[in-house]
Design an enzyme around this catalytic site. Sequence first.
Site, PDB file in Angstrom:
ATOM      1  N   ASN A   7       0.871  -1.176   0.000  1.00 24.21           N
ATOM      2  CA  ASN A   7       0.000   0.000   0.000  1.00 24.21           C
ATOM      3  C   ASN A   7       0.912   1.231   0.000  1.00 24.21           C
ATOM      4  O   ASN A   7       1.453   1.616   1.034  1.00 24.21           O
ATOM      5  CB  ASN A   7      -0.884  -0.046   1.257  1.00 24.21           C
ATOM      6  CG  ASN A   7      -1.815   1.147   1.349  1.00 24.21           C
ATOM      7  OD1 ASN A   7      -1.769   2.065   0.519  1.00 24.21           O
ATOM      8  ND2 ASN A   7      -2.662   1.145   2.367  1.00 24.21           N
ATOM      9  N   ARG A  91      -2.711  -2.050  -3.308  1.00 24.58           N
ATOM     10  CA  ARG A  91      -3.899  -1.242  -3.058  1.00 24.58           C
ATOM     11  C   ARG A  91      -3.858  -0.037  -3.997  1.00 24.58           C
ATOM     12  O   ARG A  91      -2.857   0.685  -4.039  1.00 24.58           O
ATOM     13  CB  ARG A  91      -3.907  -0.755  -1.615  1.00 24.58           C
ATOM     14  CG  ARG A  91      -5.126   0.084  -1.349  1.00 24.58           C
ATOM     15  CD  ARG A  91      -4.968   0.947  -0.126  1.00 24.58           C
ATOM     16  NE  ARG A  91      -6.168   1.739   0.045  1.00 24.58           N
ATOM     17  CZ  ARG A  91      -6.223   2.838   0.766  1.00 24.58           C
ATOM     18  NH1 ARG A  91      -5.147   3.280   1.375  1.00 24.58           N
ATOM     19  NH2 ARG A  91      -7.335   3.504   0.875  1.00 24.58           N
ATOM     20  N   HIS A 180     -12.921   3.317   0.371  1.00 25.04           N
ATOM     21  CA  HIS A 180     -12.870   2.320   1.464  1.00 25.04           C
ATOM     22  C   HIS A 180     -13.588   1.018   1.071  1.00 25.04           C
ATOM     23  O   HIS A 180     -14.025   0.259   1.934  1.00 25.04           O
ATOM     24  CB  HIS A 180     -13.550   2.824   2.762  1.00 25.04           C
ATOM     25  CG  HIS A 180     -12.885   3.971   3.424  1.00 25.04           C
ATOM     26  ND1 HIS A 180     -13.610   4.987   4.015  1.00 25.04           N
ATOM     27  CD2 HIS A 180     -11.590   4.263   3.628  1.00 25.04           C
ATOM     28  CE1 HIS A 180     -12.784   5.874   4.547  1.00 25.04           C
ATOM     29  NE2 HIS A 180     -11.534   5.450   4.320  1.00 25.04           N
ATOM     30  N   LEU A 209     -15.254   3.994  10.300  1.00 22.99           N
ATOM     31  CA  LEU A 209     -14.982   5.275  10.963  1.00 22.99           C
ATOM     32  C   LEU A 209     -13.518   5.328  11.392  1.00 22.99           C
ATOM     33  O   LEU A 209     -13.136   4.781  12.425  1.00 22.99           O
ATOM     34  CB  LEU A 209     -15.895   5.444  12.191  1.00 22.99           C
ATOM     35  CG  LEU A 209     -17.403   5.253  11.975  1.00 22.99           C
ATOM     36  CD1 LEU A 209     -18.155   5.390  13.286  1.00 22.99           C
ATOM     37  CD2 LEU A 209     -17.926   6.238  10.942  1.00 22.99           C
ATOM     38  N   ARG A 241     -11.771  16.628   7.148  1.00 20.37           N
ATOM     39  CA  ARG A 241     -12.637  16.903   6.001  1.00 20.37           C
ATOM     40  C   ARG A 241     -14.036  17.294   6.474  1.00 20.37           C
ATOM     41  O   ARG A 241     -14.562  16.698   7.415  1.00 20.37           O
ATOM     42  CB  ARG A 241     -12.762  15.672   5.100  1.00 20.37           C
ATOM     43  CG  ARG A 241     -11.464  15.240   4.480  1.00 20.37           C
ATOM     44  CD  ARG A 241     -11.718  14.134   3.440  1.00 20.37           C
ATOM     45  NE  ARG A 241     -10.475  13.514   3.038  1.00 20.37           N
ATOM     46  CZ  ARG A 241     -10.203  12.219   3.162  1.00 20.37           C
ATOM     47  NH1 ARG A 241     -11.096  11.380   3.644  1.00 20.37           N
ATOM     48  NH2 ARG A 241      -9.040  11.744   2.773  1.00 20.37           N
ATOM     49  N   ARG A 285      -9.933  11.064  19.699  1.00 20.07           N
ATOM     50  CA  ARG A 285      -9.634  10.883  21.137  1.00 20.07           C
ATOM     51  C   ARG A 285      -9.353  12.211  21.819  1.00 20.07           C
ATOM     52  O   ARG A 285      -9.806  12.446  22.941  1.00 20.07           O
ATOM     53  CB  ARG A 285      -8.412   9.964  21.306  1.00 20.07           C
ATOM     54  CG  ARG A 285      -8.733   8.512  21.164  1.00 20.07           C
ATOM     55  CD  ARG A 285      -7.484   7.707  21.046  1.00 20.07           C
ATOM     56  NE  ARG A 285      -6.732   8.077  19.825  1.00 20.07           N
ATOM     57  CZ  ARG A 285      -5.777   7.342  19.299  1.00 20.07           C
ATOM     58  NH1 ARG A 285      -5.434   6.219  19.869  1.00 20.07           N
ATOM     59  NH2 ARG A 285      -5.165   7.716  18.201  1.00 20.07           N
ATOM     60  N   GLU A 384      -8.249  -5.144   5.392  1.00 20.98           N
ATOM     61  CA  GLU A 384      -8.136  -4.869   3.961  1.00 20.98           C
ATOM     62  C   GLU A 384      -7.005  -5.679   3.326  1.00 20.98           C
ATOM     63  O   GLU A 384      -7.121  -6.119   2.181  1.00 20.98           O
ATOM     64  CB  GLU A 384      -7.898  -3.359   3.750  1.00 20.98           C
ATOM     65  CG  GLU A 384      -9.129  -2.535   4.084  1.00 20.98           C
ATOM     66  CD  GLU A 384      -8.820  -1.095   4.443  1.00 20.98           C
ATOM     67  OE1 GLU A 384      -8.334  -0.857   5.573  1.00 20.98           O
ATOM     68  OE2 GLU A 384      -9.058  -0.209   3.615  1.00 20.98           O
TER      69      GLU A 384
HETATM   70  P1  ADP Z   1      -7.003   6.000   9.127  1.00 22.10           P
HETATM   71  O1  ADP Z   1      -8.175   6.565   8.399  1.00 22.10           O
HETATM   72  O2  ADP Z   1      -5.854   6.970   9.262  1.00 22.10           O
HETATM   73  O3  ADP Z   1      -6.603   4.606   8.690  1.00 22.10           O
HETATM   74  P2  ADP Z   1      -7.772   4.710  11.619  1.00 22.10           P
HETATM   75  O4  ADP Z   1      -8.741   3.713  11.088  1.00 22.10           O
HETATM   76  O5  ADP Z   1      -6.481   4.217  12.139  1.00 22.10           O
HETATM   77  O6  ADP Z   1      -7.551   5.884  10.593  1.00 22.10           O
HETATM   78  O7  ADP Z   1      -8.524   5.543  12.774  1.00 22.10           O
HETATM   79  C1  ADP Z   1      -7.938   6.641  13.365  1.00 22.10           C
HETATM   80  C2  ADP Z   1      -8.946   7.277  14.294  1.00 22.10           C
HETATM   81  O8  ADP Z   1      -9.338   6.331  15.283  1.00 22.10           O
HETATM   82  C3  ADP Z   1      -8.398   8.504  15.039  1.00 22.10           C
HETATM   83  O9  ADP Z   1      -9.260   9.616  14.884  1.00 22.10           O
HETATM   84  C4  ADP Z   1      -8.397   8.035  16.486  1.00 22.10           C
HETATM   85  O10 ADP Z   1      -8.704   9.061  17.357  1.00 22.10           O
HETATM   86  C5  ADP Z   1      -9.531   7.039  16.486  1.00 22.10           C
HETATM   87  N1  ADP Z   1      -9.474   6.198  17.682  1.00 22.10           N
HETATM   88  C6  ADP Z   1      -8.536   5.305  18.029  1.00 22.10           C
HETATM   89  N2  ADP Z   1      -8.803   4.799  19.257  1.00 22.10           N
HETATM   90  C7  ADP Z   1      -9.939   5.421  19.692  1.00 22.10           C
HETATM   91  C8  ADP Z   1     -10.731   5.358  20.867  1.00 22.10           C
HETATM   92  N3  ADP Z   1     -10.398   4.552  21.883  1.00 22.10           N
HETATM   93  N4  ADP Z   1     -11.825   6.156  20.963  1.00 22.10           N
HETATM   94  C9  ADP Z   1     -12.159   6.968  19.955  1.00 22.10           C
HETATM   95  N5  ADP Z   1     -11.459   7.073  18.820  1.00 22.10           N
HETATM   96  C10 ADP Z   1     -10.376   6.318  18.684  1.00 22.10           C
END
Ligand code: ADP
Length: 397
Positions: A7, A91, A180, A209, A241, A285, A384
């Site tokens: 990727n 990817r 996605h 998400l 975004r 977070r 994925e």
């Molecule tokens: P990407 O789109 O970069 O692949 P990820 O799927 O890794 O993203 O998700 C990243 C998001 O997940 C961040 O906004 C992070 O804050 C959120 N996240 C990770 N752990 C938690 C949690 N315990 N509670 C809420 N959000 C979380």
Amino acid sequence: MKVLVVNAGSSSIKYQVMDMTDESVLAKGLVDRVGIPGTTLKHEPTGKDDVLIKQDLPDHTAGMKLVLEVLINPEYGCLKSMDEIGAVGHRVVHGGEDFAESVVIDDKVKKVIRDCFDVAPLHNPPNLMGIEACEELMPNVKHVAVFDTAFHQTMTPANFMYALPYDVYEKYKVRRYGFHGTSHFYVAHRAAEMLGKAYEDCKIVTLHLGNGASMAAISNGKVVDTSMGFTPLEGLVMGTRSGDIDPAIVFFLMDKLNLDANEANNYFNKKSGLLGLSGVSNDLRDVIEAAEAGNERAQMALDVYHNKIKGYIGNYIAKLNGCDCIVFTAGVGENGIGTREEICKDLEALGIKMDTAKNKVRGKEVDVSTPDSKVKIFLIPTNEELVIARDTYTLAK
Ligand code: ADP
């Protein structure tokens, strides 16, 4: 057969080696800051200690070369020689209208990937760089492209067309594509297994998400609708975004803030979303932490974020005329206990009832709905890489 999954982003290369006899992961890793001073390679071989290599690399070919050296390293590698790799899965973000499925890469496929540079300027060029680097280093194996847009190609014009003059669709292919797709595909199929039903008989709403976020409505094995559109900017509130807005705001702010088209694109893609609204962070977070500490703007950002998702759940259940399950996945979906609870709160009228005690879980495949919830609520960690490896294996065999 062993499959290498790649990727390639603008300054990063993520990789994973899988043994397809049992679909086990032999090693994975990330090359970060490719082409930028301070390049690092983090290699995680299964059953051995992680390795961190610091070595500046000028481009993706140099990055891939280092990955291949690491993979056959006698100490921390996972292969005796590169000949063990039977195929490489790549990817690719945008496949336009040409690909509804994964394909073996040839010159025609590369032309389509190149033709999509215009609509995916941040993703397709580095994806193609990754492909060409791997082709140069591994000329004797098949290379397969797995597109983020492919799964959504089952949408009909009723959901993929914008109400714009028709000729912009004909001339410029302005339509909704969705992204996605590999993740939505994986969790939707797992959800069907958890329901104990044939995938083709299920009505599923998937919520991916992460930092970027999208939802999909799936029925009869087809994507009916998805929240991202012509680009990943449409739909839900994301880290940086805006998601859906009145398009007139774009012209209004270009005028007020004196932005050209490029700057406006940056404004809505990089400075908006949770970051712009809360003023705290793009990381959910941090926004939650600020809201808990009494930051009202952060709380308002969370309210907007949750409300948008609730709206799409209602929209999609209407479009599917019912729903067997909703599925949470990706960083927020898999880990955000409070976020999942907020989203599912007050959705009983749609048949969605969460068991908040069961919901106190992270990163596991589990049903967190009450026994009498008409719509099941699943938490399914996405994978994925596995989808890419499986498609690559099937096409290369
Ligand atoms: P990407 O789109 O970069 O692949 P990820 O799927 O890794 O993203 O998700 C990243 C998001 O997940 C961040 O906004 C992070 O804050 C959120 N996240 C990770 N752990 C938690 C949690 N315990 N509670 C809420 N959000 C979380």
